[in-house]
Write an enzyme that holds these catalytic residues in place. Structure first.
Site, PDB file in Angstrom:
ATOM      1  N   HIS A 100      39.515  42.031  28.762  1.00 45.46           N
ATOM      2  CA  HIS A 100      40.100  40.539  29.149  1.00 45.46           C
ATOM      3  C   HIS A 100      39.658  39.544  28.048  1.00 45.46           C
ATOM      4  O   HIS A 100      38.649  39.398  27.648  1.00 45.46           O
ATOM      5  CB  HIS A 100      39.320  40.147  30.520  1.00 45.46           C
ATOM      6  CG  HIS A 100      40.335  39.391  31.120  1.00 45.46           C
ATOM      7  ND1 HIS A 100      40.106  37.886  30.835  1.00 45.46           N
ATOM      8  CD2 HIS A 100      41.332  39.186  32.276  1.00 45.46           C
ATOM      9  CE1 HIS A 100      40.990  37.153  31.540  1.00 45.46           C
ATOM     10  NE2 HIS A 100      41.515  37.754  32.429  1.00 45.46           N
ATOM     11  N   GLU A 170      48.736  39.782  28.833  1.00 44.84           N
ATOM     12  CA  GLU A 170      48.175  38.615  29.103  1.00 44.84           C
ATOM     13  C   GLU A 170      48.206  37.832  28.023  1.00 44.84           C
ATOM     14  O   GLU A 170      46.998  37.414  27.342  1.00 44.84           O
ATOM     15  CB  GLU A 170      46.800  38.665  29.815  1.00 44.84           C
ATOM     16  CG  GLU A 170      46.694  39.638  31.029  1.00 44.84           C
ATOM     17  CD  GLU A 170      45.501  39.106  31.970  1.00 44.84           C
ATOM     18  OE1 GLU A 170      45.957  38.575  33.360  1.00 44.84           O
ATOM     19  OE2 GLU A 170      44.481  39.279  31.547  1.00 44.84           O
TER      20      GLU A 170
HETATM   21  P1  PGA Z   1      45.480  33.425  36.082  1.00 44.14           P
HETATM   22  O1  PGA Z   1      44.633  34.642  35.393  1.00 44.14           O
HETATM   23  O2  PGA Z   1      46.426  34.505  37.004  1.00 44.14           O
HETATM   24  O3  PGA Z   1      44.610  32.658  36.475  1.00 44.14           O
HETATM   25  O4  PGA Z   1      46.332  32.974  34.976  1.00 44.14           O
HETATM   26  C1  PGA Z   1      44.927  35.879  34.984  1.00 44.14           C
HETATM   27  C2  PGA Z   1      43.962  36.612  34.250  1.00 44.14           C
HETATM   28  O5  PGA Z   1      43.062  36.036  33.573  1.00 44.14           O
HETATM   29  O6  PGA Z   1      43.788  37.971  34.453  1.00 44.14           O
END
Ligand code: PGA
Length: 256
Positions: A100, A170
């Site tokens: 992440h 992401e």
């Molecule tokens: P968010 O986070 O939905 O708050 O943008 C996603 C993540 O960091 O997995």
């Protein structure tokens, strides 16, 4: 041409460092579980902070399942403060986020991400390889950045283990904001095609459509359906919205 099969959409809740008490965690989990039984087109995985995992595992889980937000790369040795994959597995947290961006930003290298992925795969659990560029440049260097993250993350992972891999795209610039800052479905669609191309170059004989590609970054009830339908994502990794059980259930219903 191998067709994409109609599969359940995977929605993973990343609770990050919240909520503040187990009572709240239990409430959130139980609420979502009570609504999830009607949502037959979804697979829903909740990733609470590690501290709550074993206690949540004492509750009724189905149809939800448990995951973890991180894991240590070794299973043995003296590593103060770490939690390994066997511990998570014994508490039924069998889906693990790896790499992440909030953990990478603390210094986690591609090499460590890869060790974690390999370790999760060896244990029989499922790894969610999180990738995504910090910013987009006009020269499209972000594409090679994403490619590198996929290639280094999956190094040594064999084709026969691909069913244990999920990719979560992401983009860092879209994380933790209001829904209007999420990627557009059109741009997501392009990225999903690109990720599939990178995967098919890596695994020439695999059915690439069987590897789920999720999107994460400011997902909300308002944009979830479009990101999946028009963006062609196989599911979502939901951060802050998953901490609001009502908004999260709204998101789930709209996707279902
Ligand atoms: P968010 O986070 O939905 O708050 O943008 C996603 C993540 O960091 O997995």
């Amino acid at each position: 041409m191998i067709k994409k099969k109609q599969k359940k959409k995977i929605i993973i809740a990343n609770w990050k460092m919240a909520p503040q008490s187990f009572e709240e965690a239990k409430n959130n989990f139980s609420h979502v579980r009570s609504k999830a039984k009607d949502l037959k087109k979804l697979e829903i995985v909740i990733c609470p902070p590690d501290l709550y995992i074993s206690a949540i595992n004492q509750l009724k889980l189905k149809p939800l399942s448990l995951g973890a937000q991180n894991v240590f790369e070794e299973n043995t040795g003296t590593h103060t403060g770490q939690i390994n994959i066997e511990m998570l597995k014994s508490s039924n947290a069998s889906t693990v986020l790896v790499g992440h961006s909030e953990i990478r930003s603390l210094g986690e290298s591609d090499e460590v991400v890869n060790k974690k992925i390999q370790n999760v795969v060896r244990s029989g659990c499922r790894a969610v390889l999180c990738i995504g560029e910090k910013e987009r440049d006009n020269e499209a260097d972000y594409l090679s950045f994403v490619k590198n993250q996929i290639e280094s993350g999956l190094k040594g992972v064999q084709q026969k283990n691909l069913s244990q891999i999920i990719i979560a795209y992401e983009p860092v610039w879209a994380i933790g904001k209001k829904e209007e800052f999420a990627i557009t479905p059109e741009d997501l669609h392009q990225m999903v095609i690109y990720i599939r191309k990178v995967l098919s170059d890596l695994y020439k004989r695999a059915n690439i459509f069987s590897i789920p590609i999720l999107y994460g970054g400011s997902t909300a009830p308002e944009n979830a359906k479009d990101l999946i339908e028009k963006g062609d994502a196989d599911g979502l990794l939901v951060g802050h919205v998953s901490l609001n059980q009502y908004a999260f259930v709204d998101l789930l219903k709209r996707v279902n």
